[in-house]
Design an enzyme around this catalytic site. Structure first.
Site, PDB file in Angstrom:
ATOM      1  N   ASP A 187       0.897  -1.142   0.000  1.00 43.63           N
ATOM      2  CA  ASP A 187       0.000   0.000   0.000  1.00 43.63           C
ATOM      3  C   ASP A 187       0.941   1.198   0.000  1.00 43.63           C
ATOM      4  O   ASP A 187       1.566   1.490   1.020  1.00 43.63           O
ATOM      5  CB  ASP A 187      -0.871   0.007   1.258  1.00 43.63           C
ATOM      6  CG  ASP A 187      -1.837   1.176   1.234  1.00 43.63           C
ATOM      7  OD1 ASP A 187      -1.416   2.272   0.805  1.00 43.63           O
ATOM      8  OD2 ASP A 187      -2.999   1.014   1.626  1.00 43.63           O
ATOM      9  N   HIS A 188       1.074   1.861  -1.132  1.00 41.94           N
ATOM     10  CA  HIS A 188       2.181   2.825  -1.226  1.00 41.94           C
ATOM     11  C   HIS A 188       2.017   4.009  -0.269  1.00 41.94           C
ATOM     12  O   HIS A 188       2.977   4.690   0.045  1.00 41.94           O
ATOM     13  CB  HIS A 188       2.397   3.294  -2.673  1.00 41.94           C
ATOM     14  CG  HIS A 188       1.443   4.327  -3.162  1.00 41.94           C
ATOM     15  ND1 HIS A 188       0.194   4.033  -3.632  1.00 41.94           N
ATOM     16  CD2 HIS A 188       1.546   5.676  -3.250  1.00 41.94           C
ATOM     17  CE1 HIS A 188      -0.408   5.144  -3.998  1.00 41.94           C
ATOM     18  NE2 HIS A 188       0.379   6.169  -3.771  1.00 41.94           N
ATOM     19  N   HIS A 200      -5.701   2.782   1.178  1.00 44.68           N
ATOM     20  CA  HIS A 200      -4.934   3.922   1.697  1.00 44.68           C
ATOM     21  C   HIS A 200      -5.606   4.579   2.918  1.00 44.68           C
ATOM     22  O   HIS A 200      -4.965   4.817   3.940  1.00 44.68           O
ATOM     23  CB  HIS A 200      -4.750   4.987   0.614  1.00 44.68           C
ATOM     24  CG  HIS A 200      -4.178   4.452  -0.673  1.00 44.68           C
ATOM     25  ND1 HIS A 200      -3.250   3.447  -0.697  1.00 44.68           N
ATOM     26  CD2 HIS A 200      -4.394   4.785  -1.971  1.00 44.68           C
ATOM     27  CE1 HIS A 200      -2.915   3.180  -1.959  1.00 44.68           C
ATOM     28  NE2 HIS A 200      -3.601   3.976  -2.743  1.00 44.68           N
TER      29      HIS A 200
HETATM   30  C1  BG6 Z   1      -3.530   4.773  -6.319  1.00 44.68           C
HETATM   31  C2  BG6 Z   1      -4.897   4.837  -6.936  1.00 44.68           C
HETATM   32  O1  BG6 Z   1      -3.441   3.698  -5.426  1.00 44.68           O
HETATM   33  O2  BG6 Z   1      -3.280   5.978  -5.610  1.00 44.68           O
HETATM   34  C3  BG6 Z   1      -5.013   6.041  -7.858  1.00 44.68           C
HETATM   35  O3  BG6 Z   1      -5.122   3.650  -7.683  1.00 44.68           O
HETATM   36  C4  BG6 Z   1      -4.639   7.302  -7.114  1.00 44.68           C
HETATM   37  O4  BG6 Z   1      -6.339   6.147  -8.359  1.00 44.68           O
HETATM   38  C5  BG6 Z   1      -3.291   7.130  -6.428  1.00 44.68           C
HETATM   39  O5  BG6 Z   1      -4.580   8.358  -8.035  1.00 44.68           O
HETATM   40  C6  BG6 Z   1      -2.985   8.317  -5.541  1.00 44.68           C
HETATM   41  O6  BG6 Z   1      -1.677   8.193  -5.067  1.00 44.68           O
HETATM   42  P1  BG6 Z   1      -0.849   9.486  -4.648  1.00 44.68           P
HETATM   43  O7  BG6 Z   1       0.415   8.942  -4.102  1.00 44.68           O
HETATM   44  O8  BG6 Z   1      -0.688  10.291  -5.901  1.00 44.68           O
HETATM   45  O9  BG6 Z   1      -1.684  10.205  -3.631  1.00 44.68           O
END
Ligand code: BG6
Length: 501
Positions: free
Chosen positions: A183-184, A246
């Site tokens: 989960d980044h 997230h």
């Molecule tokens: C991803 C989603 O996990 O996270 C995308 O699939 C979203 O839809 C993205 O745009 C948002 O990531 P960040 O790091 O740009 O907030």
């Protein structure tokens, strides 16, 4: 040798795909620049697309220059990186592909004259993941528990049942200790800092509960639309794409009990306790707890943008939500009856991710009413992005003879304090996988717990198609109903504002 400096082979499934281009390649390049990659490091890409080695290298370089904070790629550095970067094209369902992969891994280890850590990275669409895992298993490429790991990208399943099935397929081939579910958001510095903030300071923990906190808001707002991901998003929607993973992970960090040690499993146990305590919303009451929306045409930064239904690969009558707001309760001693409001959406007025901890008003207002006209309860704001920092808002007396109180900010900004680049989430996460540290990755029970919490909403929404889509213009804060959701409780969403004053 530290574990992350061990000779390593990164095997990327979906090497010509979007995620590799957009996230993995820039992260690898940054790690290269920062001398964080092991000296003996190889990338083996696999993809269904036929492409020459040169084309593959070019694609990676293109991704690195597009998305790396450094702006462009240094040719010399890149040349030093590519000799051990190769592509194997083939069908993921074909055992021959895994046989070629096995041979290539062996050849690399022979050249290095030692066993290498192997990281299998599934950067593919979800539909093919099970086939790949079975392919790896059938070719006996997963047996070395100490050296072999697998990274699984989100979306992890489509619902609780499919997530459980995927977990079953994974654990039939890999040991849980080898599985890294990404989960980044957990790799973002500001998200990791929530633990430090809560548990490395004595100040906040004593007031971190229902006695002092009125409610919590978690907002992840994006200005981008669905971009070129219509085909995926049509089956996902905001609840699956953002909240299930997230936002729920952020909620866990905010709500969890203090960990006893900084062990991966100890922290993950504490998070699972939160997920287990989430009060399930009865399916027939979902409308009181959850709101969905879909963007119509509008303007973002003064530019006209199309409606979701006019985006590529999106149905003209699509009922996928691009906005979701939900209210949850965590049923335990600490959080009983404290609402957690979560919202996320695409094409919103601003790009901002933040957590608001809203404290109760003071128990007794002893100042004259005229002095306290601008008075507000204390607030702690955790800015996740694009601002990175923490703001504590409290009341202060205006200078001068007239007694007048108003809110002021005590402001911590990462940028101003540390004056250094925060690593991108994928850099941190790749290094952690190489080091064998699973703290920032999700365990099977976390993923399933999170799906379980949103299942009633998914079910209710699937049964009743939205009649009012699109229900918010691009460039706004989402549908009216999201305001009503929180206003019914006598509260309002926090208007976002930058950390720096
Ligand atoms: C991803 C989603 O996990 O996270 C995308 O699939 C979203 O839809 C993205 O745009 C948002 O990531 P960040 O790091 O740009 O907030």
């Amino acid at each position: 040798m530290t574990p992350q400096k061990m000779p390593t082979i990164l095997v990327i499934f979906g090497a010509m795909g979007d995620l590799t281009w957009r996230k993995l390649s820039p992260a690898l390049y940054n790690l290269l620049l920062d001398n964080q990659l092991p000296e003996q490091f190889a990338v083996i890409g696999l993809d269904v697309k036929e492409a020459s080695q040169d084309k593959f290298h070019q694609r990676l370089k293109d991704g690195a220059s597009h998305f790396c904070q450094c702006g462009s790629v240094d040719d010399e550095k890149w040349k030093g990186f590519t000799p051990n970067v190769s592509l194997i094209s083939g069908n993921f369902a074909d055992p021959a592909l895994y046989a070629s992969l096995g041979k290539q891994i062996q050849a690399q280890e022979k050249t290095w004259e030692c066993p290498a850590n192997q990281v299998f990275y599934l950067a593919t669409p979800p539909g093919i993941m099970e086939t790949i895992v079975k392919g790896i298993g059938a070719a006996s490429l997963a047996h070395d528990k100490q050296h072999i790991r697998i990274v699984v990208e989100k979306p992890f399943g489509h619902d609780l049942a499919s997530a459980t099935t995927l977990n079953g397929v994974l654990t039939a081939v890999f040991d849980e200790s080898q599985i890294y579910r990404i989960d980044h958001y957990l790799g973002k510095e500001t998200v990791q800092n929530i633990l430090a903030f809560r548990f490395a300071n004595a100040l906040f923990e004593p007031i971190w509960d229902r006695r002092y906190i009125d409610h919590i808001q978690i907002t992840v707002a994006e200005q981008v639309g669905v971009e070129h991901r219509g085909a995926y998003y049509e089956h996902a929607g905001a609840l699956r794409d953002m909240i299930q993973n997230h936002l729920m992970q952020i909620l866990c960090l905010i709500a969890m009990e203090p960990m006893v040690s900084f062990e991966a499993d100890e922290i993950r146990n504490k998070k699972v306790d939160v997920l287990r305590a989430i009060r399930l919303i009865p399916e027939n009451q979902v409308e009181h707890f959850a709101v969905r929306g879909q963007y119509g045409a509008g303007r973002i930064n003064r530019h006209k943008v199309p409606a979701y239904r006019a985006e590529p690969n999106v149905a003209a009558d699509s009922s996928s939500e691009t906005f979701a707001a939900i209210k949850l309760f965590v049923d335990n001693w600490r959080w009983q009856d404290v609402p957690f409001y979560l919202r996320t959406g695409k094409r919103l007025a601003e790009k901002v991710s933040e957590v608001i901890i809203q404290f109760h008003p003071v128990p007794h207002q002893s100042f004259p009413a005229a002095a306290a006209l601008a008075w507000q309860p204390n607030q702690l704001i955790i800015h996740i992005q694009p601002e990175e920092g923490i703001v504590l808002r409290f009341q202060a007396k205006h200078p001068g003879p007239v007694l007048q109180l108003s809110p002021v900010n005590m402001d911590f900004s990462y940028q101003d304090t540390f004056r250094t680049r925060s690593p991108e989430a994928y850099e941190t996460l790749l290094l952690d996988v190489m080091a064998g540290d699973a703290t920032l990755f999700m365990r099977a029970d976390q993923v399933e717990g999170s799906w379980a919490a949103i299942t009633p909403i998914l079910n209710a929404w699937e049964k009743t198609l939205p009649a009012d889509f699109p229900n918010y213009p691009s460039g706004t804060w989402g549908p009216e109903a999201a305001e009503t959701l929180i206003a019914r409780d006598g509260r309002s969403w926090n208007p976002s504002e930058p950390t720096s004053t």
